[in-house]
Enzyme design. Structure first.
Site, PDB file in Angstrom:
ATOM      1  N   THR A   1      -0.073 -29.653  16.944  1.00  0.00           N
ATOM      2  CA  THR A   1      -1.000 -30.716  16.527  1.00  0.00           C
ATOM      3  C   THR A   1      -1.816 -31.193  17.716  1.00  0.00           C
ATOM      4  O   THR A   1      -1.323 -31.184  18.854  1.00  0.00           O
ATOM      5  CB  THR A   1      -0.214 -31.910  15.954  1.00  0.00           C
ATOM      6  OG1 THR A   1      -1.108 -33.021  15.800  1.00  0.00           O
ATOM      7  CG2 THR A   1       0.911 -32.357  16.877  1.00  0.00           C
TER       8      THR A   1
ATOM      9  N   TYR B   1       6.883 -37.648  16.946  1.00  0.00           N
ATOM     10  CA  TYR B   1       6.367 -36.463  16.238  1.00  0.00           C
ATOM     11  C   TYR B   1       5.566 -35.590  17.200  1.00  0.00           C
ATOM     12  O   TYR B   1       5.815 -34.386  17.329  1.00  0.00           O
ATOM     13  CB  TYR B   1       5.475 -36.907  15.066  1.00  0.00           C
ATOM     14  CG  TYR B   1       4.624 -35.792  14.495  1.00  0.00           C
ATOM     15  CD1 TYR B   1       5.196 -34.768  13.754  1.00  0.00           C
ATOM     16  CD2 TYR B   1       3.240 -35.753  14.722  1.00  0.00           C
ATOM     17  CE1 TYR B   1       4.415 -33.723  13.251  1.00  0.00           C
ATOM     18  CE2 TYR B   1       2.456 -34.729  14.211  1.00  0.00           C
ATOM     19  CZ  TYR B   1       3.042 -33.713  13.477  1.00  0.00           C
ATOM     20  OH  TYR B   1       2.270 -32.684  12.986  1.00  0.00           O
TER      21      TYR B   1
END
Ligand code: NAD
Length: 327
Positions: A117, A141
């Protein structure tokens, strides 16, 4: 044509990757624990139920199907939850990937394409991100994805695992025939939330923050069509056979849209107003997150051709109206 193990193949992006793999003549074998995925989303190849953390089960599945490569989507993805439950994210995303890589080493599977990401770069003050951007993962995350990128590097050096990590932001849209689409549990992504609000399936949309330094005061985000992303993964597989490779590519349009622009496009695509109300800023929401894909164009010949906002919303809306998963 090859067998490809797709972890998280019962989820949103993984199921579209399975569709693209099947269309390219490959056999996608989904490996998923169905915690956040859907049995009904597995339509393009077999489903093997199992958890990433179960190395023995992974080895069993790899011995049975003999995949040439792995596409690794399985992860916990909710940034906010990762802040309150970092243990779950480090265990699932990091220990889970360690288990996956160990199973690959044990069975001689030597290629992996990983979904990372652009959140590994953190908030860079509206600068368009690319592979050379600095790192500031701002949540467990993002940190878990960053840790896996390092892990891939180390397994590459020691065990010859060929790897490619894709970094991207918001994925949107659906299969053009509405067989599969976006259905997270819980749903936190803007476009499905807008469509739910339009259809009265949930309360009005909260627009978090109206005073950001953007065109209309709401946050700017980059959106990529899920089918463009699936294509990048197909190209990424072939790329792993090249001798000279880069380990990371960002996949973005380089163009962001504000929350209000997305609402406006959804109102136009559906012909219905978006019920919404203004809410205060959420902690940790950067004003603008946009990434480019110049290197991906150069290395893979990939361009996000389907990633225009109107098309993404129309495809998502068709799925929203016609498609659903029962299980
Ligand atoms: N959706 C986005 O906008 C976006 C943006 C950037 C990166 N990503 C990354 O892309 C990947 C896929 O995202 P998505 O939106 O399809 O999510 P998703 O939740 O729809 O899919 C994830 C799938 O992984 C499975 N899974 C999770 N942990 C597992 C485990 N331990 N063992 C087996 N299966 C497990 C879930 O059941 C689910 O089917 C994730 O790695 C995510 O971090 C997504």
């Amino acid at each position: 044509m090859a067998v490809i193990l797709v972890t998280g193949g019962a989820g949103y992006i993984g199921s579209h990757a399975c569709k693209a793999l099947a269309a390219a003549g490959h056999t996608p074998v989904t490996y998923d624990n169905l915690r956040n995925g859907w049995r009904d989303a597995v339509q393009f190849g077999p489903l093997e139920e199992g958890d990433l953390l179960d190395t023995e089960r992974l080895i069993e599945v790899m011995k049975e199907h003999k995949p040439e490569a792995v596409m690794h989507f399985a992860a916990l993805i909710e940034v906010g939850v990762s802040v309150s439950e970092p243990d779950a994210f480090w265990r699932n995303n990091v220990s889970g990937t360690l288990s996956l890589l160990d199973a690959m080493v044990a069975t001689g599977v030597r290629k992996i394409v990983f979904s990372s990401t652009c959140a590994v770069n953190g908030d860079q003050d509206g600068v368009m991100l690319d592979e050379s951007s600095g790192f500031a993962p701002a949540s467990p995350y993002a940190a878990s994805k960053f840790a896996v990128e390092h892990m891939l590097h180390d397994y590459g050096v020691a065990f010859g695992i060929r790897h490619l990590a894709f970094r991207y932001f918001n994925v949107a849209g659906a299969d053009d025939q509405a067989r599969i689409g976006e259905h997270h549990r819980p749903e936190t992504h803007l476009i499905p939330l807008i469509l739910d609000a339009i259809e009265g399936k949930r309360e009005a949309l909260s627009v978090f923050g109206q005073d950001y330094p953007t065109r209309d005061g709401t946050c700017v985000r980059d959106y990529v069509h899920v089918e463009d992303l699936a294509d990048a993964h197909i190209k990424g597989l072939a790329y792993l056979d090249k001798d000279t490779r880069v380990p990371v590519l960002t996949l973005g349009t380089g163009e962001g849209f504000t929350v209000r622009e997305v609402m406006q496009a959804a109102a136009e695509a559906t012909g219905k107003p978006v019920p919404a109300f203004d809410a205060p800023r959420r902690a940790g929401d950067p004003a603008s997150l946009v990434c480019g894909s110049k290197l991906a164009a150069q290395e893979l010949g990939w361009t996000p051709d389907r990633s225009n906002l109107k098309r993404m919303i129309e495809d998502a809306y068709r799925w929203h109206q016609q498609g659903h998963y029962d299980a």
